[in-house]
Enzyme design. Structure first.
Site, short mmCIF file in Angstrom:
data_model
loop_
_atom_site.label_atom_id
_atom_site.label_comp_id
_atom_site.label_asym_id
_atom_site.label_seq_id
_atom_site.Cartn_x
_atom_site.Cartn_y
_atom_site.Cartn_z
N ASP A 15 61.61 42.49 -25.82
CA ASP A 15 62.28 41.48 -26.67
C ASP A 15 61.31 40.40 -27.16
O ASP A 15 61.56 39.20 -26.99
CB ASP A 15 63.41 40.80 -25.88
CG ASP A 15 64.34 41.77 -25.20
OD1 ASP A 15 64.63 42.82 -25.79
OD2 ASP A 15 64.80 41.47 -24.08
N GLU A 240 72.80 43.46 -31.80
CA GLU A 240 72.11 42.41 -31.03
C GLU A 240 70.74 42.15 -31.66
O GLU A 240 70.42 42.69 -32.72
CB GLU A 240 71.95 42.83 -29.56
CG GLU A 240 71.09 44.07 -29.36
CD GLU A 240 71.04 44.56 -27.91
OE1 GLU A 240 71.73 43.99 -27.04
OE2 GLU A 240 70.32 45.54 -27.66
#
Ligand code: FUB
Length: 336
Positions: A15, A240
């Protein structure tokens, strides 16, 4: 080009939120760790407990690890799962913005502050009032207004939040929503023509610690109809991993499509949207999740992302990579 290699090999990292501060590139990733927790669609296997910050003077130079800059045990409101963070600078301070489960198991978004981009970061005692779900991305526009984009389906709990005229819990007056625990897990709206759930965006206060008004749903429109993308359009609907950047006067909102595993983007003329879907940035990588950031560094543009090559495909042990991207004359994104 040669296949990209993991940038960081002594830890698992995922991420990646990349930013350039004072001419240097900083990466704010999740810190994946080995656990015995079995893979499930709720994401319980992503059981991270701290954050490191990494920095680079050049895109192909060494990556420096600043060590642990924030731990779950030092944040009073956090119970577990420090997921994908982001960072921003404003007023000479650096802000690490991160999601985690609160003491009731509900994902919230918190802030920790430092005088340095490499921390250590001092956490606020509570999460941002009215914050919920995961994957915060902070964007400070040219006029210095800061915006927070967030949200994630299934384990990210976006589908659990419902409008309520009454019974809003203290702290959630801002968002006017109630948490419906029965919707936890891999659920989302479904059915032909039902609009997909969309990410949220809210303008932050100048000190980055509050929303100035309730966050709103950000519209992502299908170019062929001008209507919101439908919930059953799994190759294009938001799942997301929100990211915002600006290129050539246009705002680019990019995200993961989750269970179809693409990184895609939409463009608009305002940071609050609406945005019109444009296309894919990255095809599925090894591993279930895909998450990214886009940043300009020394005159070139880069996509930071992760995959599971280093762990041999273990889904919750991911590694950050980088690829150059280019824009064509119409502003479309392509891998270099
Ligand atoms: O790292 C945990 C979660 O996996 C992130 O919050 C999602 O974006 C996915 O990458």
């Amino acid at each position: 080009m040669a296949a990209p290699k993991p940038l960081i090999t002594h830890l698992y990292t995922a991420d990646p939120s990349a930013h350039v501060f004072n001419g240097k590139l900083y990466i704010y990733p999740s810190h994946d760790r080995e656990t015995d927790i079995q893979f499930n669609d709720n994401g319980d296997q992503y059981d991270m407990t701290d954050y490191h910050v990494f920095s680079m003077d050049s895109i192909d130079g060494p990556v420096a690890d600043s060590g642990v800059v924030l731990s779950a045990k030092d944040v009073p409101w956090v119970s577990k799962q420090m997921w994908a963070p982001d960072a921003a600078t404003k007023n000479g301070k650096y802000y690490l913005v991160f999601p985690a489960r609160d003491q009731e198991g509900i994902f919230r978004i918190g802030v920790a502050v430092s005088d340095s981009p490499t921390g250590p970061f001092a956490p606020e005692k509570n999460y941002i009032p009215g914050s919920y779900s995961i994957d915060p991305a902070v964007f400070v526009d040219e006029d210095e207004k800061p915006y927070l984009y967030f949200g994630g389906l299934w384990g990210g709990q976006l589908q659990c939040w419902e409008k309520s005229e009454s019974e809003v819990k203290e702290g959630d007056e801002m968002n006017g929503l109630v948490f419906n625990a029965s919707k936890s897990g891999p659920q989302e709206p479904s059915g032909a023509g039902v609009p997909a759930l969309c990410p949220r965006v809210g303008q932050l206060s100048d000190d980055m610690l509050n929303f100035v008004s309730p966050p709103q749903e950000l519209q992502i429109l299908a170019p062929e109809t001008g209507e919101p993308i439908a919930a059953d359009d799994h190759e294009r609907r938001f799942f997301e991993a929100a990211w915002m950047h600006r290129y050539n006067g246009q705002y680019y909102f990019s995200y993961s499509t989750g269970d179809s595993h693409y990184l895609v983007y939409a463009t608009g003329s305002s940071p609050m949207g609406p945005f019109t879907y444009q296309g894919r940035i990255l095809e599925p990588v090894l591993g279930w999740t895909t998450h990214h950031s886009i940043v300009e560094f020394k005159g070139k543009w880069y996509l930071f992302y992760h995959d599971c090559e280093l762990s041999g495909g273990v889904d919750h042990l991911r590694s950050v990579k980088v690829r150059e991207i280019v824009y064509d004359a119409e502003g479309k994104i392509h891998l270099a």
